[in-house]
Design a protein around this motif. Structure first.
Motif, PDB file in Angstrom:
ATOM      1  N   VAL A 257       0.833  -1.208   0.000  1.00 28.38           N
ATOM      2  CA  VAL A 257       0.000   0.000   0.000  1.00 28.38           C
ATOM      3  C   VAL A 257       0.865   1.254   0.000  1.00 28.38           C
ATOM      4  O   VAL A 257       0.611   2.214  -0.737  1.00 28.38           O
ATOM      5  N   TYR A 258       1.910   1.258   0.801  1.00 29.22           N
ATOM      6  CA  TYR A 258       2.764   2.439   0.912  1.00 29.22           C
ATOM      7  C   TYR A 258       3.559   2.661  -0.367  1.00 29.22           C
ATOM      8  O   TYR A 258       3.763   3.803  -0.801  1.00 29.22           O
ATOM      9  N   CYS A 259       3.981   1.570  -1.018  1.00 25.98           N
ATOM     10  CA  CYS A 259       4.720   1.705  -2.273  1.00 25.98           C
ATOM     11  C   CYS A 259       3.844   2.311  -3.365  1.00 25.98           C
ATOM     12  O   CYS A 259       4.309   3.133  -4.166  1.00 25.98           O
ATOM     13  N   LYS A 260       2.570   1.918  -3.415  1.00 24.43           N
ATOM     14  CA  LYS A 260       1.652   2.493  -4.401  1.00 24.43           C
ATOM     15  C   LYS A 260       1.527   3.997  -4.188  1.00 24.43           C
ATOM     16  O   LYS A 260       1.474   4.775  -5.146  1.00 24.43           O
ATOM     17  N   PHE A 261       1.484   4.404  -2.935  1.00 25.67           N
ATOM     18  CA  PHE A 261       1.394   5.831  -2.627  1.00 25.67           C
ATOM     19  C   PHE A 261       2.657   6.560  -3.072  1.00 25.67           C
ATOM     20  O   PHE A 261       2.591   7.613  -3.724  1.00 25.67           O
ATOM     21  N   LYS A 281      -6.707   9.209  -2.161  1.00 27.52           N
ATOM     22  CA  LYS A 281      -7.299   7.886  -1.979  1.00 27.52           C
ATOM     23  C   LYS A 281      -6.233   6.874  -1.562  1.00 27.52           C
ATOM     24  O   LYS A 281      -6.463   6.021  -0.696  1.00 27.52           O
ATOM     25  N   LEU A 282      -5.056   6.974  -2.177  1.00 26.58           N
ATOM     26  CA  LEU A 282      -3.961   6.075  -1.816  1.00 26.58           C
ATOM     27  C   LEU A 282      -3.452   6.374  -0.406  1.00 26.58           C
ATOM     28  O   LEU A 282      -3.096   5.462   0.347  1.00 26.58           O
ATOM     29  N   ILE A 287      -3.061   5.014   5.460  1.00 34.21           N
ATOM     30  CA  ILE A 287      -3.347   5.328   6.860  1.00 34.21           C
ATOM     31  C   ILE A 287      -4.125   4.191   7.505  1.00 34.21           C
ATOM     32  O   ILE A 287      -3.838   3.772   8.634  1.00 34.21           O
ATOM     33  N   MET A 288      -5.110   3.653   6.800  1.00 29.56           N
ATOM     34  CA  MET A 288      -5.908   2.555   7.343  1.00 29.56           C
ATOM     35  C   MET A 288      -5.063   1.312   7.603  1.00 29.56           C
ATOM     36  O   MET A 288      -5.321   0.566   8.552  1.00 29.56           O
TER      37      MET A 288
END
Length: 358
Positions: A257-261, A281-282, A287-288
């Motif tokens: 998730v963090y890499c996509k951001f 959105k990312l 955060i979630m």
């Protein structure tokens, strides 16, 4: 009736009613062990209150709770209501007055006093300000009833904020998470995206946001939040969304998730505002998943925007985004500034041929 119940209850327990409060409208889902902590954390003034038990009130179909304070109750310090999950508790006090003012009047006077204080006035100045004080020379005619109502109405708009229930809002979309979708239910990912955006926009207390979230849940999704509330009745709406994401969202790891951001970049032809909305959105998903702390949300967002926007973009320069990383704006403020700058630049481009013609 509530005031009589408070006085009779205190008399039966041999405690001074001047030091006590009666909290009514408490539903049966709140056990005795959870009520006192909620009251103590609702406001600083009640942080030392002591609960003396609860009693079922048949006429209301709910419980009443007796609480005692270390000293005589100050009506101006006591909230008239306490917002909790699925409802509102009402607070009644006798104070030291033989005939206490209604709680709604007390709240009004507190707000009016605060407003007048900012203007260097007090409630005692009100008659004179309205031309009603016989000790003030009437150099001008006293205001007519219509003028008086208009003037007071403008003051009240500043003093009394709109109640959450009176604020118009779109209901959230339904979601159940069950094997058979209910009519009108959409997939979890678009539902979560829409719900997160709506909850961010609503300027209401977290408890009210949580209530509205619960309204739109059904089946297994509602069971997730009910289970969460058993361990923490005052759970934050952010934690509710995170629990739903863990239960029904994609099984992405924290690193993914963090890499996509971090890899999100402004695309060719994409407006800066559209890029920021896509990036948000990312960020919310990161955060979630616990990849980004809420406290670092604004700083993390701006840092990625500076990295992801195309080099030498005029908006990046005009809004001085690089220089603001130590004191980053919120999402709502940032997107407002960016969209205004985009409109200003678009107007300048449209106007330039005319200027050349002149």
């Amino acid at each position: 009736m509530a005031l009589h119940l408070l006085e009779d209850w205190c008399k039966g327990m041999t405690i001074d009613p001047k030091n006590c409060l009666l909290v009514t409208g408490v539903s049966e889902e709140f056990d005795e062990g959870s009520i006192e902590p909620i009251l103590r954390t609702s406001t600083k003034y009640l942080s030392e209150c002591k609960m003396h038990g609860r009693m079922f009130v048949r006429e209301e179909g709910a419980f009443a709770v007796l609480c005692e304070l270390p000293s005589a109750v100050d009506p101006l310090q006591v909230p008239s209501t306490i917002t909790v999950e699925d409802g509102v508790w009402r607070v009644i006090a006798t104070g030291s007055q033989p005939s206490p003012a209604p709680a709604s009047n007390v709240e009004f006077l507190k707000k009016m006093s605060a407003f007048l204080g900012k203007e260097g006035k007090t409630l005692a100045d009100m008659p004179g300000l309205l031309g009603l004080d016989p000790g003030v020379p009437h150099l001008e005619p006293a205001p007519s009833p219509d003028e008086w109502v208009k003037a007071l109405g403008k003051a009240l708009e500043k003093v009394v904020p709109p109640h959450p229930e009176s604020s118009p809002y779109r209901k959230l979309r339904l979601f159940s998470g069950g094997p058979t979708p209910i009519p009108g239910e959409e997939a979890f990912e678009p539902w979560l995206e829409h719900t997160t955006e709506m909850l961010q926009e609503w300027a209401v207390p977290d408890a009210e946001k949580r209530r509205r979230l619960v309204e739109c849940l059904r089946g297994p999704a509602l069971d997730v939040i009910r289970t969460l509330k058993l361990s923490n009745p005052g759970v934050k709406v952010k934690d509710c969304l995170e629990a739903l994401d863990h239960a029904f969202g994609r099984t992405e790891g924290l690193e993914d998730v963090y890499c996509k951001f971090l890899n999100a970049r402004q695309q060719k032809g994409e407006k800066v505002s559209a890029y920021i909305q896509r990036l948000e959105k990312l960020l919310q998903r990161a955060i979630m998943r616990g990849a980004v702390a809420v406290e670092q949300m604004d700083r993390t967002r701006l840092a990625q925007i500076v990295r992801g926007i195309q080099y030498q973009n005029p908006i990046l320069l005009h809004l001085r985004l690089r220089e603001r990383q130590d004191n980053p704006p919120s999402y709502s403020q940032l997107i407002k500034e960016v969209r205004e700058e985009e409109e200003r630049q678009a107007a300048g481009v449209e106007g330039s041929p005319e200027e050349e013609a002149l």
